[in-house]
Scaffold this motif. Structure first.
Motif, PDB file in Angstrom:
ATOM      1  N   ALA A 229     -34.812 -65.804  16.372  1.00 26.23           N
ATOM      2  CA  ALA A 229     -34.930 -67.262  16.434  1.00 26.23           C
ATOM      3  C   ALA A 229     -33.660 -67.941  15.940  1.00 26.23           C
ATOM      4  O   ALA A 229     -33.185 -68.911  16.550  1.00 26.23           O
ATOM      5  CB  ALA A 229     -36.135 -67.729  15.614  1.00 26.23           C
ATOM      6  N   VAL A 230     -33.089 -67.432  14.849  1.00 25.77           N
ATOM      7  CA  VAL A 230     -31.860 -68.040  14.310  1.00 25.77           C
ATOM      8  C   VAL A 230     -30.721 -67.899  15.307  1.00 25.77           C
ATOM      9  O   VAL A 230     -29.982 -68.859  15.561  1.00 25.77           O
ATOM     10  CB  VAL A 230     -31.491 -67.410  12.944  1.00 25.77           C
ATOM     11  CG1 VAL A 230     -30.089 -67.794  12.517  1.00 25.77           C
ATOM     12  CG2 VAL A 230     -32.491 -67.827  11.890  1.00 25.77           C
ATOM     13  N   VAL A 231     -30.578 -66.730  15.896  1.00 28.30           N
ATOM     14  CA  VAL A 231     -29.489 -66.535  16.861  1.00 28.30           C
ATOM     15  C   VAL A 231     -29.682 -67.441  18.073  1.00 28.30           C
ATOM     16  O   VAL A 231     -28.728 -68.045  18.573  1.00 28.30           O
ATOM     17  CB  VAL A 231     -29.399 -65.051  17.282  1.00 28.30           C
ATOM     18  CG1 VAL A 231     -28.442 -64.864  18.449  1.00 28.30           C
ATOM     19  CG2 VAL A 231     -28.957 -64.198  16.113  1.00 28.30           C
ATOM     20  N   MET A 232     -30.917 -67.594  18.539  1.00 25.95           N
ATOM     21  CA  MET A 232     -31.167 -68.463  19.689  1.00 25.95           C
ATOM     22  C   MET A 232     -30.894 -69.928  19.348  1.00 25.95           C
ATOM     23  O   MET A 232     -30.318 -70.660  20.162  1.00 25.95           O
ATOM     24  CB  MET A 232     -32.596 -68.284  20.184  1.00 25.95           C
ATOM     25  CG  MET A 232     -32.834 -66.940  20.829  1.00 25.95           C
ATOM     26  SD  MET A 232     -34.519 -66.696  21.347  1.00 25.95           S
ATOM     27  CE  MET A 232     -34.568 -67.752  22.767  1.00 25.95           C
ATOM     28  N   LEU A 233     -31.301 -70.356  18.159  1.00 25.40           N
ATOM     29  CA  LEU A 233     -31.039 -71.738  17.759  1.00 25.40           C
ATOM     30  C   LEU A 233     -29.539 -72.007  17.600  1.00 25.40           C
ATOM     31  O   LEU A 233     -29.042 -73.061  18.009  1.00 25.40           O
ATOM     32  CB  LEU A 233     -31.780 -72.061  16.456  1.00 25.40           C
ATOM     33  CG  LEU A 233     -33.290 -72.214  16.593  1.00 25.40           C
ATOM     34  CD1 LEU A 233     -33.946 -72.196  15.222  1.00 25.40           C
ATOM     35  CD2 LEU A 233     -33.621 -73.485  17.340  1.00 25.40           C
ATOM     36  N   LEU A 234     -28.822 -71.060  17.030  1.00 23.27           N
ATOM     37  CA  LEU A 234     -27.380 -71.230  16.891  1.00 23.27           C
ATOM     38  C   LEU A 234     -26.676 -71.216  18.245  1.00 23.27           C
ATOM     39  O   LEU A 234     -25.692 -71.930  18.454  1.00 23.27           O
ATOM     40  CB  LEU A 234     -26.798 -70.157  15.974  1.00 23.27           C
ATOM     41  CG  LEU A 234     -27.202 -70.250  14.502  1.00 23.27           C
ATOM     42  CD1 LEU A 234     -26.634 -69.086  13.715  1.00 23.27           C
ATOM     43  CD2 LEU A 234     -26.786 -71.572  13.901  1.00 23.27           C
ATOM     44  N   ALA A 235     -27.194 -70.408  19.165  1.00 24.34           N
ATOM     45  CA  ALA A 235     -26.622 -70.392  20.518  1.00 24.34           C
ATOM     46  C   ALA A 235     -26.804 -71.741  21.195  1.00 24.34           C
ATOM     47  O   ALA A 235     -25.881 -72.259  21.836  1.00 24.34           O
ATOM     48  CB  ALA A 235     -27.268 -69.286  21.347  1.00 24.34           C
ATOM     49  N   ALA A 236     -27.974 -72.319  21.040  1.00 25.19           N
ATOM     50  CA  ALA A 236     -28.237 -73.617  21.656  1.00 25.19           C
ATOM     51  C   ALA A 236     -27.421 -74.717  20.973  1.00 25.19           C
ATOM     52  O   ALA A 236     -26.902 -75.614  21.642  1.00 25.19           O
ATOM     53  CB  ALA A 236     -29.724 -73.949  21.585  1.00 25.19           C
ATOM     54  N   ALA A 237     -27.286 -74.640  19.660  1.00 23.02           N
ATOM     55  CA  ALA A 237     -26.546 -75.679  18.939  1.00 23.02           C
ATOM     56  C   ALA A 237     -25.059 -75.632  19.257  1.00 23.02           C
ATOM     57  O   ALA A 237     -24.407 -76.668  19.355  1.00 23.02           O
ATOM     58  CB  ALA A 237     -26.762 -75.524  17.432  1.00 23.02           C
ATOM     59  N   GLY A 238     -24.512 -74.429  19.424  1.00 21.19           N
ATOM     60  CA  GLY A 238     -23.083 -74.305  19.672  1.00 21.19           C
ATOM     61  C   GLY A 238     -22.709 -74.189  21.135  1.00 21.19           C
ATOM     62  O   GLY A 238     -21.529 -74.158  21.470  1.00 21.19           O
ATOM     63  N   GLY A 239     -23.711 -74.092  22.001  1.00 29.11           N
ATOM     64  CA  GLY A 239     -23.424 -73.947  23.417  1.00 29.11           C
ATOM     65  C   GLY A 239     -22.845 -72.592  23.781  1.00 29.11           C
ATOM     66  O   GLY A 239     -22.229 -72.432  24.823  1.00 29.11           O
ATOM     67  N   ARG A 240     -23.067 -71.607  22.946  1.00 31.73           N
ATOM     68  CA  ARG A 240     -22.566 -70.250  23.200  1.00 31.73           C
ATOM     69  C   ARG A 240     -23.727 -69.413  23.750  1.00 31.73           C
ATOM     70  O   ARG A 240     -24.395 -68.696  23.023  1.00 31.73           O
ATOM     71  CB  ARG A 240     -22.025 -69.640  21.929  1.00 31.73           C
ATOM     72  CG  ARG A 240     -20.837 -70.392  21.409  1.00 31.73           C
ATOM     73  CD  ARG A 240     -20.303 -69.760  20.166  1.00 31.73           C
ATOM     74  NE  ARG A 240     -19.162 -70.521  19.684  1.00 31.73           N
ATOM     75  CZ  ARG A 240     -18.571 -70.282  18.553  1.00 31.73           C
ATOM     76  NH1 ARG A 240     -19.001 -69.321  17.771  1.00 31.73           N
ATOM     77  NH2 ARG A 240     -17.542 -71.009  18.183  1.00 31.73           N
ATOM     78  N   TRP A 241     -23.927 -69.495  25.032  1.00 32.84           N
ATOM     79  CA  TRP A 241     -25.104 -68.893  25.645  1.00 32.84           C
ATOM     80  C   TRP A 241     -25.021 -67.372  25.710  1.00 32.84           C
ATOM     81  O   TRP A 241     -26.034 -66.703  25.898  1.00 32.84           O
ATOM     82  CB  TRP A 241     -25.333 -69.503  27.017  1.00 32.84           C
ATOM     83  CG  TRP A 241     -25.524 -70.979  26.905  1.00 32.84           C
ATOM     84  CD1 TRP A 241     -24.675 -71.952  27.323  1.00 32.84           C
ATOM     85  CD2 TRP A 241     -26.617 -71.653  26.268  1.00 32.84           C
ATOM     86  NE1 TRP A 241     -25.169 -73.190  27.000  1.00 32.84           N
ATOM     87  CE2 TRP A 241     -26.369 -73.037  26.349  1.00 32.84           C
ATOM     88  CE3 TRP A 241     -27.782 -71.223  25.630  1.00 32.84           C
ATOM     89  CZ2 TRP A 241     -27.225 -73.987  25.836  1.00 32.84           C
ATOM     90  CZ3 TRP A 241     -28.642 -72.175  25.121  1.00 32.84           C
ATOM     91  CH2 TRP A 241     -28.369 -73.531  25.219  1.00 32.84           C
ATOM     92  N   ALA A 242     -23.856 -66.804  25.509  1.00 31.42           N
ATOM     93  CA  ALA A 242     -23.736 -65.347  25.483  1.00 31.42           C
ATOM     94  C   ALA A 242     -24.440 -64.761  24.264  1.00 31.42           C
ATOM     95  O   ALA A 242     -24.796 -63.581  24.262  1.00 31.42           O
ATOM     96  CB  ALA A 242     -22.268 -64.942  25.495  1.00 31.42           C
ATOM     97  N   MET A 243     -24.648 -65.583  23.233  1.00 31.99           N
ATOM     98  CA  MET A 243     -25.358 -65.102  22.040  1.00 31.99           C
ATOM     99  C   MET A 243     -26.812 -64.770  22.344  1.00 31.99           C
ATOM    100  O   MET A 243     -27.449 -64.036  21.585  1.00 31.99           O
ATOM    101  CB  MET A 243     -25.277 -66.147  20.924  1.00 31.99           C
ATOM    102  CG  MET A 243     -23.896 -66.283  20.323  1.00 31.99           C
ATOM    103  SD  MET A 243     -23.788 -67.612  19.104  1.00 31.99           S
ATOM    104  CE  MET A 243     -24.943 -67.078  17.861  1.00 31.99           C
TER     105      MET A 243
END
Length: 98
Positions: free
Chosen positions: A45-59
């Protein structure tokens, strides 16, 4: 929107910290395994939220790998804790005439 996603990630991270406490102090092995599953799910969940917040969809690929590892850990725990790997679909049935 990014502030909301980062705040949500921080709250989930607190939940993961509580899970680590239970992994370390858990009274039984099953409690520790369930806490490890919480850590795995919270990590995803944390990695997905950080991916969405930073726009780094490869995460999201890393989150998928974490989810798979958590599932494999649960299966490995069950197989290790049951006598002789009970419930193993690859094990042969005993042929005792029944």
């Amino acid at each position: 929107m990014n502030d909301f996603l980062l705040a949500a990630a921080a709250l989930v991270l607190l939940s993961v910290a509580a899970g680590f406490w239970r992994v370390w102090r858990g009274p039984a092995m099953a409690d520790r395994m369930m806490a490890a599953q919480l850590v795995g799910t919270g990590g995803v969940a944390v990695v997905m939220l950080l991916a969405a917040a930073g726009g780094r969809w490869a995460m999201l690929d890393a989150a998928l790998v974490l989810a798979l590892l958590a599932a494999f850990a649960a299966v490995a725990f069950v197989k290790a804790r049951t006598p002789e790997g009970a419930g193993d679909p690859e094990a042969e049935e005993p042929h005792d005439g029944r």
